[in-house]
Design a protein around this motif. Structure first.
Motif, short mmCIF file in Angstrom:
data_model
loop_
_atom_site.label_atom_id
_atom_site.label_comp_id
_atom_site.label_asym_id
_atom_site.label_seq_id
_atom_site.Cartn_x
_atom_site.Cartn_y
_atom_site.Cartn_z
N THR A 233 21.60 36.56 34.86
CA THR A 233 22.15 35.60 33.91
C THR A 233 21.25 35.28 32.78
OG1 THR A 233 23.88 34.61 35.40
CG2 THR A 233 23.48 33.37 33.53
N ASN A 234 20.04 34.80 33.10
CA ASN A 234 19.03 34.29 32.02
C ASN A 234 18.35 35.33 31.39
OD1 ASN A 234 19.84 31.82 33.15
ND2 ASN A 234 18.18 31.34 34.25
N TYR A 235 18.08 36.31 31.94
CA TYR A 235 17.33 37.37 31.25
C TYR A 235 17.88 38.90 31.07
CZ TYR A 235 13.77 34.26 32.01
OH TYR A 235 12.83 32.91 31.92
N PRO A 236 19.03 39.14 30.56
CA PRO A 236 19.59 40.33 30.34
C PRO A 236 19.07 41.44 29.80
CG PRO A 236 20.78 38.90 28.68
CD PRO A 236 19.85 37.94 29.58
N VAL A 277 32.77 29.85 25.52
CA VAL A 277 31.98 30.40 26.76
C VAL A 277 30.71 29.77 26.60
CG1 VAL A 277 30.79 32.23 27.81
CG2 VAL A 277 33.18 32.77 26.89
N ARG A 278 30.31 29.02 27.70
CA ARG A 278 28.89 28.25 27.76
C ARG A 278 28.28 29.00 28.77
NH1 ARG A 278 32.55 24.22 26.73
NH2 ARG A 278 32.10 22.81 25.14
N LEU A 279 26.99 29.14 28.53
CA LEU A 279 25.90 29.76 29.50
C LEU A 279 24.41 29.31 29.12
CD1 LEU A 279 24.28 32.27 27.92
CD2 LEU A 279 26.70 33.14 27.81
N THR A 280 23.44 29.73 30.13
CA THR A 280 22.19 29.55 29.80
C THR A 280 21.50 30.76 29.90
OG1 THR A 280 22.39 27.15 31.12
CG2 THR A 280 20.09 28.34 30.89
N ALA A 281 20.95 31.13 29.07
CA ALA A 281 20.13 32.28 28.99
C ALA A 281 18.77 32.36 28.05
CB ALA A 281 20.93 33.46 28.52
N ASN A 282 17.92 33.37 28.21
CA ASN A 282 16.70 33.26 27.34
C ASN A 282 16.97 33.37 25.99
OD1 ASN A 282 14.93 35.73 25.91
ND2 ASN A 282 13.71 34.52 27.43
N ILE A 287 19.88 35.73 20.98
CA ILE A 287 19.73 36.12 19.50
C ILE A 287 20.08 37.50 19.41
CG2 ILE A 287 18.23 36.53 17.62
CD1 ILE A 287 16.74 34.00 18.39
N TYR A 288 19.54 38.40 20.38
CA TYR A 288 19.74 39.91 20.41
C TYR A 288 21.03 40.22 20.80
CZ TYR A 288 18.46 44.71 21.26
OH TYR A 288 18.58 45.89 21.25
N TRP A 289 21.75 39.47 21.59
CA TRP A 289 23.06 39.73 22.05
C TRP A 289 23.96 39.28 21.01
CZ3 TRP A 289 27.88 37.56 23.40
CH2 TRP A 289 28.55 38.35 24.19
N SER A 290 23.79 38.05 20.30
CA SER A 290 24.78 37.69 19.32
C SER A 290 24.65 38.65 18.04
CB SER A 290 24.22 36.46 18.61
OG SER A 290 24.06 35.46 19.84
N ARG A 311 19.50 33.73 9.35
CA ARG A 311 18.36 34.43 8.90
C ARG A 311 18.22 35.84 8.85
NH1 ARG A 311 15.94 29.30 10.12
NH2 ARG A 311 14.95 30.24 12.09
N ASN A 312 18.40 36.36 10.27
CA ASN A 312 18.28 37.50 10.67
C ASN A 312 19.60 38.45 10.12
OD1 ASN A 312 16.06 37.78 12.48
ND2 ASN A 312 17.45 37.05 14.19
N LEU A 313 20.62 38.04 9.99
CA LEU A 313 21.55 38.66 9.19
C LEU A 313 21.45 38.68 7.81
CD1 LEU A 313 24.71 36.98 11.06
CD2 LEU A 313 23.99 39.25 11.27
#
Length: 322
Positions: A233-236, A277-282, A287-290, A311-313
């Motif tokens: 979960t935390n490190y996909p 959706v709520r979750l805990t992750a790295n 950022i990468y997944w979003s 900023r990335n976008l």
């Protein structure tokens, strides 16, 4: 002779391919150069049955002899083959060798059927050929609780693995795991307090040292050991760094994607125009997944991560503005 007969039954028989006593005698002579008559075949098969080998006999099926049970079913072998083919870190020649070994667990008839199994992933000649040797060395080190010396590499413009550092690194090895078709080593660099995830196919020159490994409980976030369910979960993406609580807004069609990447321990609730959706992750993984699913999800919290994604976008948009 009983061993030869058993091997013939393993390689050539199943419920669809039944051999008579004469067939077995002919096969033993052809494959192993040993002559025997049909009465000897019957006597030796009786010995094998007395030793609890799962052999169906002619008096039971009225046709001949075959092995009716194996350690692995064909469907299980096929599943293992698919797992080998899905592994992005195994060289083509090593993959082919593994497939052949798995095929040998069943009959020659299964091997013929499995010839149509192909790897649809890209093929490359630049895989790390020392992967399996490195895995053995790391397993030995983790069992003896010793640090290892290794070189961590990266691909250059010629698509060749080249050392990333001037000299070998010393790391504390803890665990190896599979994620997204790749193999990773969970390790700690002694000068830091965090856990690093090193691609196994990027590792070369593995050697065990005489220094004891650092206790896992001293690593930030692992005071209670390794929780493999939380790791998924935390490190996909196997990024290092801190974990944060995230809140996404999306629609119910994205539920499967969230579960695929973050596991089923995510929290889902309905809102006026979709779901939350709520979750805990790295942090870096969020950022990468979003950015990867940006057209279908919106990160609501935390605010600082939302600003960083913006900023990335903007940087991405500037590259395509002309």
């Amino acid at each position: 002779l009983p061993v030869y007969i058993l091997e013939v039954l393993k390689k050539h028989t199943d419920s669809d391919h039944i051999l008579t006593r004469q067939d077995i005698a002919d096969r033993v002579k052809k494959d192993y150069g040993m002559y025997c008559d049909v009465r000897t075949i019957t006597r030796n098969i009786s010995l094998l049955c007395d030793a609890d080998y799962p052999i169906s006999r002619s008096e039971e099926n009225r046709k001949g002899f075959y092995l009716y049970q194996r350690e692995f079913e064909e469907s299980e072998i096929r599943l293992l083959m698919d797992a080998v083919l899905a592994s992005k870190h195994i060289a083509q020649n090593q993959s082919n060798e593994l497939i052949d070994k798995l095929s040998s667990l069943s009959t020659i008839h299964f091997k013929k059927k499995s010839r149509n199994i192909i790897n649809t992933e890209y093929e490359s000649g630049n895989y790390n050929q020392s992967l399996f040797y490195n895995i053995e060395k790391i397993i030995e080190a983790t069992e003896s609780k010793k640090q290892i010396s290794l070189m961590y590499n990266a691909f250059d413009i010629k698509k060749e693995l080249k050392p990333r550092y001037k000299e070998n690194c010393i790391v504390n090895p803890y665990h190896m795991l599979m994620n997204n078709g790749r193999y990773y080593l969970m390790a700690n660099f002694p000068q830091y307090n965090n856990m690093a995830f090193l691609r196994m196919d990027y590792i070369t020159d593995v050697e065990e040292t005489d220094k004891d490994v650092r206790p896992l409980t001293e690593i930030d976030g692992y005071e209670n050991g390794i929780d493999l369910s939380k790791l998924r979960t935390n490190y996909p993406y196997m990024f290092s760094g801190e974990n944060v609580k995230a809140k996404f807004k999306t629609d119910d069609k994205m539920v499967g994607d969230f579960i695929d990447w973050f596991g089923d321990k995510i929290s889902i609730s309905e809102c006026d125009d979709g779901i939350i959706v709520r979750l805990t992750a790295n942090r870096n993984a969020i950022i990468y997944w979003s950015l990867q699913y940006g057209g279908r999800v919106e990160l609501i919290e935390p605010i600082d991560l939302r600003k960083e994604i913006k900023r990335n976008l903007e940087e991405i948009l500037s590259k395509y503005s002309e």
